[in-house]
Scaffold this active site. Structure first.
Site, PDB file in Angstrom:
ATOM      1  N   LYS A  78       0.859  -1.193   0.000  1.00 12.65           N
ATOM      2  CA  LYS A  78       0.000   0.000   0.000  1.00 12.65           C
ATOM      3  C   LYS A  78       0.891   1.237   0.000  1.00 12.65           C
ATOM      4  O   LYS A  78       1.871   1.296   0.748  1.00 12.65           O
ATOM      5  CB  LYS A  78      -0.912  -0.006   1.231  1.00 12.65           C
ATOM      6  CG  LYS A  78      -1.949   1.126   1.243  1.00 12.65           C
ATOM      7  CD  LYS A  78      -2.836   1.071   2.495  1.00 12.65           C
ATOM      8  CE  LYS A  78      -3.981   2.074   2.420  1.00 12.65           C
ATOM      9  NZ  LYS A  78      -4.857   2.027   3.628  1.00 12.65           N
ATOM     10  N   SER A 159      -9.822   2.270   2.386  1.00 14.33           N
ATOM     11  CA  SER A 159      -8.875   3.018   1.576  1.00 14.33           C
ATOM     12  C   SER A 159      -7.828   2.154   0.886  1.00 14.33           C
ATOM     13  O   SER A 159      -7.157   2.618  -0.047  1.00 14.33           O
ATOM     14  CB  SER A 159      -8.127   4.015   2.483  1.00 14.33           C
ATOM     15  OG  SER A 159      -7.359   3.316   3.440  1.00 14.33           O
ATOM     16  N   SER A 183     -10.511   0.084   6.509  1.00 17.42           N
ATOM     17  CA  SER A 183      -9.792   0.183   5.236  1.00 17.42           C
ATOM     18  C   SER A 183      -9.090  -1.080   4.773  1.00 17.42           C
ATOM     19  O   SER A 183      -8.572  -1.118   3.655  1.00 17.42           O
ATOM     20  CB  SER A 183      -8.773   1.318   5.305  1.00 17.42           C
ATOM     21  OG  SER A 183      -9.443   2.554   5.293  1.00 17.42           O
TER      22      SER A 183
END
Ligand SMILES: [Mg+2]
Ligand SMILES: [Zn+2]
Lengths: 493, 483, 95
Positions: A78, A159, A183
Site C-alpha cells: 500500500k 482506503s 480500510s
C-alpha cells in the site's frame, strides 16, 4: 496451474521444492500487471527491476537451501508505507515527488523475511475514503462485475483499494494494507479476498504515513486466511521506534488457522442487524453462524449498545488527529510546493492544491472540532464515547471468545454511487469502525455472493492480542464457505 | 518603599510573571536520537523525526524526564506521577510538524517556590505555577538573504523545561533576582547550563500594570528575552509603555511583543498574531508518562546541596553574614573553593580573603573561580603563614599579589623574597635604638607629652625593618625604650 | 452549532488551506451536513466517563539518552523543494 493462481502457502512449497523459481513467479506477476493495471489502476508505482533483482536474490538463496518465511513471494505494498528509494505518495498529489530515505518497519520486516515488492498500491488520499475514489492518482477498478451489468465499473472499497484489487485480480499474491475505520476489511469484502486488521500495537506504525494515529492499524491482504496469517507473522512484532507498539512475542498465527472451533463461544451483536441492510447479507450472516454451530461452536446473542455511535465518534476523532498529522505537508521539506507571496500564502496554496476535496473537508472538520470553544462539545465527548465503545467490547468478551458480523452493509457499489453525500459514503464503515475504536483484532473472510454475483464478507472480531482465535474462526468459516468464485478481471484469464 | 512607576496621573504598580524556557542538559533530543550539541553545521543534528518526515514517531528520552524531575524537586515542587503530552498546533517556519509536543493539561511538575534575596537584604518567595517538558523549535535565519529565511533544524526537538512563575514579581530587581536564583539552582542541579547568551535559557516576560489595590489589567508577553539585564530593561520599558497607553485613555491589547535591545523598546510581533488557537489535544503517538515512586526517590536521594541549604549551613557552621554566605553560594565552584580554604582555618578571615582580595584579583584578570591563578589550597597556605605569624597581614597582601602573578606557592615566595617576620628581639631593639637616635627631637616632644607620636615611631621601625618586624614585639620594645 | 462562511474562513486559515470565496457555500453545506450528523453523539450519557485517547492500554516506554540518529543532512534536505546550501529556504518571515 498458472503461477498467479498460487496461494502464498502453495508458492512457498513450490519455491522450496524448486518446482518454480522466484523469477518465474515474479515475471508472471509483472506480466499480469502490465496487462491488467492499465484497466485496474491498482498500482501507482510498479518497481519491476527491483522486483526481478529481489527475485534473483531469492533464487540464489533457495538454491543454497536457504529460505526465510516469505522468500520469493511477490507482494503489493500500500502506498502509505514508506519504502526507501521508492516514491511514496499516500495517494496524494502533495507527496507526488516524495522519495523516502527510509524503510517502514513493517516493509523492512517483510524484506527481512525474503518478500519481493512488485510496487506501490493505490490508496484513497491519505487513506481517507471507502471507495478509493479520493486517490490523487485516479480511482481503482474492482475486478468483480455485476452479473446483469458488466459495464458498471465497481469500486474496490477503500482506503486500501489498490491492495485489495491487486490481490483479487491475482496481480499480487498478497499485500499490505492499513485499517483506520475498515480500510482493510471493507475492501477485502468488496473484492472477495481475506483481510486482517490485527490488534492496535501488533504491527508498528513507524514509517507508515499517518492518517489517525490512535486508529491506524497496518495489516495483510491475501486470498486465504492461512496466507494472511503467514504475512502477519512477518509484519508483526515489537518496535522500539513506535511508542504504541506492544512488547509481546509474535505467536504462530499460521498454526492457529488449523485450530478446532469446537466449544468456542461466538457472539452475535444485535446492534449489527441494521434496518435497510440487504437480505443477502442477513442470509449470509445466518448461514455463517450455522456453519460455526455445525463445527461445534456455541452461538450467543450479545449486545454492543454503543455500536451506532462508532461512526460519529470516528468522524470526530479521525479528522481531529488527521488535521494535526497532515500539518507537516507544508511545501518546505518535501513534497509539492506552490509558490506564494509570503510563507503563509505558500502554505495555503500548497495545501489547497496538494490536498483533494475529501482531505480538505476532513482537515477542516478536524481543525474545527479541536478549536477553542468546541473541544469539549466534540473531541472530549467523542473520547468519552470511545471509552464506552471499548467498555462494550470488554464486557462482551467476558461472555464470548469472538464476534461474527457482516463486514460491510453492502456489496461493492459502482463508481459515482454514494458520491453525492459524504455521509452515505461514511456509512460503509459502520460495522468495521468499532473495532478500530477499541483496537481489537478483526478479519474479513469471503463467505458468498449476493444476487448480483458480487462477493460478501463476514467479519470475525476477537479479544485484544488474541488474533489466534480470530484466525481459527476465520479459517473455519472459510472451510465451510468453500468460496471459489473468481473475479471477472484476473490474471491468466 | 516598593517599586512603582510615576505616571502623569499618579503611581502604578507593575505585575510580572516569567515563563523561562530552560534547555535540558542531555546527550540526545527529547523524542529522537539526534545530538544536542550547540554550534554544529546546519541540519547535521537532525533525525527524520525532528524534521517531521511522513510516518516518523516520537520516543521519549528517559534522561530528559529525570532532569525535569530533578528540577521539580530542586524547586520544592510537586512531581506528578502521571503526566501527559499534548500537541500544540500552529504553523511556523521552524516548527516542522506543524505542532509542538508539549504538556498542557497534565505537566510533569506542579506548584513550587523560589526564595529570592534583594539588595536591601530582604527576601521574598516567588511562586512556581508549573514546569513542563516540551520540544524546542528550529532556528530561522532572516539575515542571510534579502527575500528568504533559512531554516536550520539542529535545535528542533531538543528538550526544554518551561518553568512558569506566578505573577508575584513586582519590580525589575525582583525579576533579575528570580532569574539569577533560578539559574543558580539549575546549574547546581546540572539540569541546564543557564547560558542565556547561547539561548539555553530564555525568558518570556508577562507584564501588566495596575493602580495599587486594583485587580490585574491586560498583560502583554514579551518573548525570548536573552539576558537578565534585558529582562529588567524590557519590564521597565514595557510597563512604562502600558502606563502611557492607559493614561492617554487607551487600552492595552493582549499581544505578543519583542524586546529590541538596541532601541530599548518593545514592539508587536506580527508573526504571532493569529497563532492563538493552538487546538491542544493529547498526542496519539505517545502514551501517559507514568513515573515510578522509587525512581523519583532515587533521584531525590542523589540531589546536591542547593544554594539555600548551603547558605544556611555557611551561616551556622562558619558564622558568616547572610550577605557573605549569599555571595559565596551563588556559584557552586565559589562555594567549593571557599570551603576548601575555610576547612580547619578561621572561616571569617577565609571569607574576607575570598570575597575581597581573590574576587578583586579575578576581576582584574577577567577570570572566573574555575581558572583562578591562586588555588584554594594555596590561599589556605597563605592564611596558615599568617596564623603561625610567619608573616604579618600586611606582608600577606604582597605575597598574595605575587601568587596571583606567578602562581607560586606562598611559602616559596616568602622564603625567596625573605619576607619571614623578624621575631629576634635583639634585631628589633637595634632597629628601635637606631630610629630613636635619628629622631631625638621627636623623642623629646613625645616625652613632653605628645603620645600620639608613638605611632610615628612604630611606622619608622617597621619601615627600617622592611615591614618584617613582628608588630607586637616592636610595640613592646618601643615602650621599653621610651619609658 | 453550524458553520457560517466567516467561521469557515477562520478554520481554513488555522488549517492553512486557501479557500476561494466561490467554494465557501458548498463547503458550508458539506461541513454542516457532517456536523449535524455528528450531533447525535449528544444523545449519549457520558457522565463520569474517563475520556479514552487511544486503544493502547500501557504506560510510556522510555529510551536511553544515547545519540543514535542524525548526521545525514543530505537525506534531510534531499527532498526539499528549495534549499540554500544546507538550509531549507522559504520566503522571508517577518517577526
Ligand atoms: Mg510562552
Ligand atoms: Zn513553551
Amino acid at each position: 496451474m498458472i503461477p498467479t493462481d498460487l496461494t502464498i502457502a502453495g508458492a512457498r512449497d513450490a519455491l522450496r521444492q524448486r518446482a518454480i523459481t522466484a523469477r518465474a513467479l515474479t515475471e508472471a506477476h509483472l506480466a499480469a500487471i502490465e496487462a491488467l493495471n492499465p484497466r485496474l489502476n491498482a498500482y501507482i508505482t510498479v518497481t519491476a527491476d527491483r522486483a526481478l533483482a529481489q527475485a534473483d536474490a531469492a533464487d540464489a538463496a533457495l538454491s543454497r537451501g536457504e529460505f526465510a518465511p516469505l522468500t520469493g513471494i511477490p507482494l503489493a505494498i500500500k502506498d502509505l508505507f514508506c519504502t526507501e528509494g521508492v516514491r511514496t505518495t499516500a495517494g496524494s498529489r502533495i507527496l507526488g515527488p516524495f522519495i523516502p530515505p527510509y524503510e517502514s518497519t513493517v516493509t523492512a520486516n517483510l524484506l527481512r523475511d525474503g518478500a519481493i515488492f512488485l510496487g506501490k498500491a493505490n490508496v484513497d488520499e491519505f487513506a481517507m475514503g471507502s471507495s478509493n475514489m479520493t486517490s490523487g492518482f485516479g480511482p481503482v477498478t474492482n475486478p468483480w462485475q455485476r452479473r446483469q451489468d458488466r459495464s458498471a465499473v465497481l469500486v474496490p472499497g477503500g482506503s486500501s483499494g489498490g491492495s485489495a484489487s491487486a490481490v483479487s485480480a491475482r496481480i499480487a499474491m498478497g499485500a499490505t494494507g492499513t485499517d483506520t475505520g475498515g480500510s482493510i476489511r471493507q475492501p477485502a469484502s468488496f473484492c472477495g479476498i481475506t483481510g486482517m486488521k490485527p490488534t492496535y500495537g501488533r504491527c508498528s506504525r513507524w514509517g507508515v504515513v499517518a492518517f489517525a494515529s490512535s486508529l491506524d492499524h497496518p495489516g495483510p491482504f491475501a486470498r486465504s486466511v492461512q496466507d494472511c496469517a503467514i504475512l502477519l507473522g512477518s509484519m508483526a512484532g515489537h518496535d522500539p521506534k513506535d511508542s504504541t507498539s506492544a512488547d509481546l512475542p509474535v505467536p504462530d498465527f499460521e498454526a492457529a488457522c488449523a485450530r478446532d472451533v469446537r466449544g468456542l463461544r461466538i457472539g452475535v451483536p444485535r446492534e449489527y442487524r441494521m434496518e435497510g441492510m440487504p437480505d443477502d447479507i442477513e442470509r449470509l450472516w445466518q448461514q455463517g453462524l450455522g456453519w460455526l454451530r455445525d463445527a461445534g461452536a456455541e452461538i450467543i446473542d450479545v449486545s454492543l449498545p454503543h455500536t451506532k455511535y462508532g461512526l460519529t465518534t470516528y468522524y470526530i476523532v479521525a479528522p481531529a488527529e488527521a488535521s494535526s498529522n497532515l500539518a507537516r505537508y507544508d511545501g518546505v521539506r518535501f513534497g509539492l510546493r506552490e509558490d506564494g507571496a509570503d510563507l503563509r500564502d505558500l502554505y495555503e496554496r500548497t495545501r489547497a492544491s496538494g490536498f483533494g476535496a475529501e482531505v480538505r473537508r476532513r482537515v477542516l472538520i478536524g481543525t474545527y472540532v479541536l478549536s477553542a470553544g468546541y473541544y469539549d462539545a466534540y473531541y472530549l465527548r467523542a473520547q468519552k464515547v470511545r471509552a464506552l465503545i471499548l467498555r462494550d467490547f470488554t464486557e462482551v468478551f467476558a461472555q464470548v471468545d469472538a464476534l461474527v458480523t457482516p463486514t460491510a452493509p453492502s456489496a461493492a457499489f459502482a463508481q459515482g454511487e454514494n458520491m453525492d453525500d459524504p455521509i452515505k459514503m461514511y456509512l460503509n464503515d459502520v460495522f468495521t469502525v468499532p473495532a478500530n475504536m477499541a483496537g481489537v483484532p478483526g478479519i474479513s473472510v469471503p463467505a458468498g455472493l449476493d444476487a448480483n454475483g458480487l462477493p460478501l464478507g463476514l467479519q470475525v472480531i476477537g479479544r485484544p492480542f488474541d488474533e489466534q482465535t480470530v484466525f481459527a474462526v476465520g479459517a473455519a468459516l472459510e472451510r465451510a464457505a468453500g468460496f471459489d468464485a473468481l473475479p471477472q478481471i484476473r490474471a491468466g484469464d | 518603599m516598593s517599586y512603582a512607576i510615576e505616571g502623569t496621573s499618579g503611581t502604578w504598580e507593575i505585575v510580572v510573571g516569567l515563563e523561562v524556557h530552560a534547555q535540558v542538559i542531555s546527550r540526545a533530543k527529547l523524542f529522537s536520537g539526534a545530538a544536542t550539541e550547540f554550534g554544529a553545521p546546519p541540519n547535521s543534528q537532525v533525525s527524520f523525526v525532528d524534521a517531521a518526515f511522513p510516518g516518523m514517531l516520537p520516543v521519549i528520552n528517559r534522561e530528559c524526564v529525570a532532569q525535569a524531575v530533578r528540577t521539580g524537586l530542586g524547586l520544592n515542587a510537586h512531581v506528578n506521577v502521571v503526566s501527559r503530552f499534548d500537541r500544540k498546533n500552529y504553523f511556523y517556519a521552524d516548527l516542522p510538524a506543524g505542532y509542538q509536543i508539549s504538556q498542557y493539561q497534565h505537566p510533569i511538575v506542579g506548584e513550587g517556590r523560589i526564595e529570592i534575596e534583594l539588595a536591601d537584604g530582604s527576601t521574598r518567595e516567588i511562586g512556581i505555577t508549573r514546569l513542563h517538558l516540551e520540544q524546542d523549535a528550529g532556528k530561522s535565519l532572516h539575515d542571510q538573504h534579502p527575500t528568504k529565511s533559512y531554516i536550520d533544524l539542529n535545535r528542533a526537538g531538543v528538550a526544554l523545561m518551561e518553568i512558569v512563575s506566578e505573577p508575584d514579581i513586582r519590580s525589575p530587581e525582583e525579576a533579575g533576582a528570580y532569574l539569577r536564583k533560578l539559574r543558580s539552582i539549575l546549574r547546581y542541579l546540572g539540569t541546564c547550563d543557564g547560558n542565556m547568551e547561547e539561548g539555553s535559557m530564555r525568558a518570556d516576560v508577562n507584564v501588566s500594570v495596575r493602580r495599587h489595590g486594583e485587580p490585574y489589567r491586560t498583560r502583554c508577553e514579551v518573548k525570548n528575552v536573552n539576558s537578565v539585564r534585558f529582562v529588567m530593561q524590557a519590564i521597565e520599558v514595557e510597563a512604562k509603555r502600558q502606563v502611557q497607553v492607559w493614561e492617554e485613555g487607551g487600552a492595552v491589547q493582549q499581544e505578543t511583543r519583542l524586546f529590541d535591545s538596541a532601541r530599548g523598546t518593545t514592539r508587536s510581533m506580527r508573526s504571532k498574531e493569529d497563532a492563538h488557537d493552538y487546538r491542544y489535544f493529547p498526542d496519539p503517538d505517545l502514551l501517559p508518562l507514568v513515573l515510578d515512586e522509587d525512581w523519583i526517590a532515587a533521584l531525590k536521594a542523589k540531589l546536591p546541596e542547593l544554594p539555600d541549604a548551603k547558605k544556611r549551613r555557611f551561616m551556622q557552621d562558619y558564622g558568616l553574614t547572610a550577605y557573605d554566605a549569599g555571595v559565596l553560594v551563588a556559584e557552586q565552584a565559589t562555594a567549593e573553593y571557599y570551603e576548601t580554604v575555610a576547612r580547619g582555618r578561621d572561616a571569617k578571615i577565609a571569607a574576607n580573603w575570598v570575597t575581597g582580595d581573590l574576587f578583586a584579583a579575578l576581576n582584574r584578570a577577567g577570570r572566573t573561580i574555575a581558572d583562578s591563578p591562586v588555588s584554594a589550597a594555596a590561599l589556605g597556605g597563605l592564611l596558615d603563614l599568617m596564623a603561625d605569624s610567619t608573616i604579618s597581614g600586611r606582608i600577606a597582601k604582597d605575597v598574595f599579589e605575587a601568587m596571583v602573578e606567578t602562581g607560586a606557592e606562598p611559602a616559596d615566595i616568602v622564603a625567596q623574597k625573605g619576607l619571614r617576620q623578624v621575631t629576634d628581639t635583639g634585631a628589633i631593639d637595634a632597629a628601635v635604638a637606631a630610629v630613636l637616635a635619628a629622631n631625638g627631637d621627636k623623642v623629646a616632644e613625645y616625652k613632653g607629652g605628645r603620645d600620639k607620636l608613638f605611632g610615628f615611631f612604630v611606622g619608622q621601625v617597621m619601615k627600617a625593618m622592611a615591614g618584617k618586624g613582628n608588630p607586637g614585639l616592636v610595640n613592646e620594645a618601643l615602650k621599653r625604650a621610651l619609658a | 452549532m453550524s458553520l457560517d462562511p466567516a467561521t469557515i474562513r477562520r478554520i481554513a486559515t488555522l488549517a492553512r488551506i486557501h479557500v476561494e470565496d466561490a467554494e465557501l457555500a458548498t463547503l458550508a453545506t458539506e461541513l454542516n451536513g457532517i456536523l449535524g450528523w455528528i450531533e447525535q453523539l449528544n444523545e449519549v450519557n457520558v457522565d463520569g466517563i474517563e475520556p479514552l485517547a487511544g486503544a493502547a492500554q500501557m504506560a510510556l516506554k522510555m529510551r536511553e539518552d544515547v545519540v543514535t540518529d542524525g548526521g545525514y543532512p543530505e537525506k534531510i534536505l534531499g527532498n526539499a523543494p528549495e534549499r540554500a546550501g544546507d538550509f531549507y529556504a522559504v520566503p522571508k518571515v517577518v517577526e
